[in-house]
Design an enzyme around this catalytic site. Structure first.
Site, PDB file in Angstrom:
ATOM      1  N   GLU A  28      -4.104   4.151   6.036  1.00  0.00           N
ATOM      2  CA  GLU A  28      -3.917   3.865   4.612  1.00  0.00           C
ATOM      3  C   GLU A  28      -4.233   5.096   3.744  1.00  0.00           C
ATOM      4  O   GLU A  28      -3.454   5.433   2.863  1.00  0.00           O
ATOM      5  CB  GLU A  28      -4.797   2.671   4.230  1.00  0.00           C
ATOM      6  CG  GLU A  28      -4.302   1.957   3.006  1.00  0.00           C
ATOM      7  CD  GLU A  28      -5.285   0.917   2.515  1.00  0.00           C
ATOM      8  OE1 GLU A  28      -6.256   1.287   1.855  1.00  0.00           O
ATOM      9  OE2 GLU A  28      -5.057  -0.271   2.779  1.00  0.00           O
ATOM     10  N   SER A  83     -10.241  -0.065   3.386  1.00  0.00           N
ATOM     11  CA  SER A  83      -9.474  -0.246   4.628  1.00  0.00           C
ATOM     12  C   SER A  83      -8.917   1.102   5.072  1.00  0.00           C
ATOM     13  O   SER A  83      -8.315   1.814   4.280  1.00  0.00           O
ATOM     14  CB  SER A  83      -8.295  -1.185   4.406  1.00  0.00           C
ATOM     15  OG  SER A  83      -8.738  -2.446   3.990  1.00  0.00           O
ATOM     16  N   ARG A 118       0.825  -1.223   0.000  1.00  0.00           N
ATOM     17  CA  ARG A 118       0.000   0.000   0.000  1.00  0.00           C
ATOM     18  C   ARG A 118       0.859   1.274   0.000  1.00  0.00           C
ATOM     19  O   ARG A 118       0.551   2.255   0.666  1.00  0.00           O
ATOM     20  CB  ARG A 118      -0.930   0.048   1.218  1.00  0.00           C
ATOM     21  CG  ARG A 118      -1.989  -1.026   1.243  1.00  0.00           C
ATOM     22  CD  ARG A 118      -2.985  -0.870   0.096  1.00  0.00           C
ATOM     23  NE  ARG A 118      -4.124  -1.741   0.279  1.00  0.00           N
ATOM     24  CZ  ARG A 118      -4.142  -3.039  -0.003  1.00  0.00           C
ATOM     25  NH1 ARG A 118      -3.072  -3.616  -0.514  1.00  0.00           N
ATOM     26  NH2 ARG A 118      -5.230  -3.758   0.199  1.00  0.00           N
TER      27      ARG A 118
END
Ligand code: EPU
Length: 338
Positions: A334, A238, A164
């Site tokens: 994130e 997320s 990520r």
């Protein structure tokens, strides 16, 4: 090139947070991006690049010049015995790109079906799901340098992909605009089925050698059951990364709670399920102000209606503190908080 003053960004971020861009320019081609850089005033203005708005938490109005990327295009650019290379304009919706490749008979992206956002945003956080990440299918991308206006092509190594993460969240943040992305789809297709949820689907249906279309359908149904549709409930997928810990830290956490969900990584470390940690702290379904924790997946924060960015920030911090207090783990966000 048209400069739009005072544009509400609420429809342009999937959490549905209110914020106003002082000035917004829609980028529909590389030439539009270069025109902004060459413009006598806009060229010098601080800039913020907006894709599908599915990985951003807006906590304030935007004095920066917002560049909304809307570059279209899906095409085959090369074919060898081993692979096809396809190219997408950065403004295409990621899910449409996945569906288009399958329609053309080129499997390889099916595990990443239904990920919200645009193709241009996909490399920024190296999107991934169900055992596959963008970097596994990546060929190269084009950017326009927002200082010089030059087009620069980057390969996977230059993008510095990690879990990520990429150079676009770090050294190149705010400095370049992704215009086109090329993906490599191997002709000798191998299904990626190691993920628990997909193994369950194989058992349920008795299909142990599913084709790409079946995997696509499975991933869509798994995601629909677990994750809120941003068109109905504002969210950014997320909210935290799954933390990676050393074997010693992992043992320490198992001692605190033997049920902790953990996966061994190749380098000997362990990845923990952030959703499980948050759930274990009792957050699932909780609401703070107008922001809350999704009741089917504690890793996803949602807009309960009328949320503002600072409420999301407060909730995220409270979750981080309680997970740290109970497990000694610092959860990393994130999405990008602006
Ligand atoms: N879990 C709980 N309670 C929860 C949530 C999860 O106990 O409230 C447990 C689950 O039972 C499972 C484990 O935690 O054992 C992991 O959950 P899940 O399989 O749902 O996956 P995840 O780790 O929560 C990651 C990605 C998702 C991706 C899925 C599937 C991150 C941060 N998230 O989620 O990516 O779709 O795996 O590959 O890596 C995204 O980045 O926006 C995203 C949705």
């Amino acid at each position: 090139m048209q400069i739009e003053p005072g544009v509400s960004l609420k429809p342009y971020n999937t959490f549905g947070l209110p914020a106003v861009a002082g000035q917004l320019v829609r980028i529909r081609s590389e030439a539009d991006a270069r025109a902004v850089v060459d413009h006598p005033e806009l060229g010098l203005a601080p800039k913020f690049v907006l894709g599908g708005g599915s990985n951003v938490i807006l906590t304030r109005d935007m004095p920066e010049l917002v560049l909304k990327v809307e570059i279209p295009g899906m095409r085959l650019v090369a074919e060898t015995d081993r692979a096809v290379i396809v190219e997408f304009g950065a403004g295409e919706r990621w899910h449409d790109a996945v569906a288009w490749t399958l329609d053309q008979g080129w499997p390889g992206l099916e595990n990443m079906a239904l990920i919200p956002g645009t193709v241009g945003a996909a490399p920024v956080q190296n999107i991934g799901a169900y055992g596959l990440e963008l970097q596994d299918r990546f060929e190269s991308l084009d950017t326009v340098d927002l200082v010089t206006g030059r087009t620069v092509t980057l390969n996977a190594a230059q993008c510095k992909f990690a879990y990520r993460d990429s150079i676009f969240k770090r050294a190149l943040a705010g400095k370049s605009l992704i215009t086109r992305v090329r993906l490599r789809l191997p002709k000798r297709w191998q299904p990626v089925l190691g993920y628990l949820d997909l193994e369950r689907k194989m058992e349920e249906t008795g299909k142990h050698q599913p084709d790409a279309r079946t995997i696509f359908d499975w991933v869509c149904s798994i995601r629909r059951a677990k994750l809120p549709d941003p068109a109905q409930i504002g969210n950014v997928g997320s909210f935290f990364k799954n933390p990676v810990v050393t074997p010693e830290q992992c043992r320490d956490i198992i001692a605190r709670d033997p049920h902790v969900v953990h996966y061994p990584l190749e380098d000997g470390r362990f990845k923990l399920a952030a959703g499980w940690l948050i759930d274990a702290c009792g957050w699932k379904g909780k609401t703070v102000g107008h922001a809350g924790v999704y009741d089917k997946q504690a890793l996803v924060l949602v807009n309960r209606g009328g949320a503002i960015g600072s409420e999301v920030q407060t909730l995220a911090r409270a979750i981080q503190e309680s997970v740290y207090g109970r497990f000694g783990i610092r959860l990393e966000m994130e999405p990008v908080m602006v």
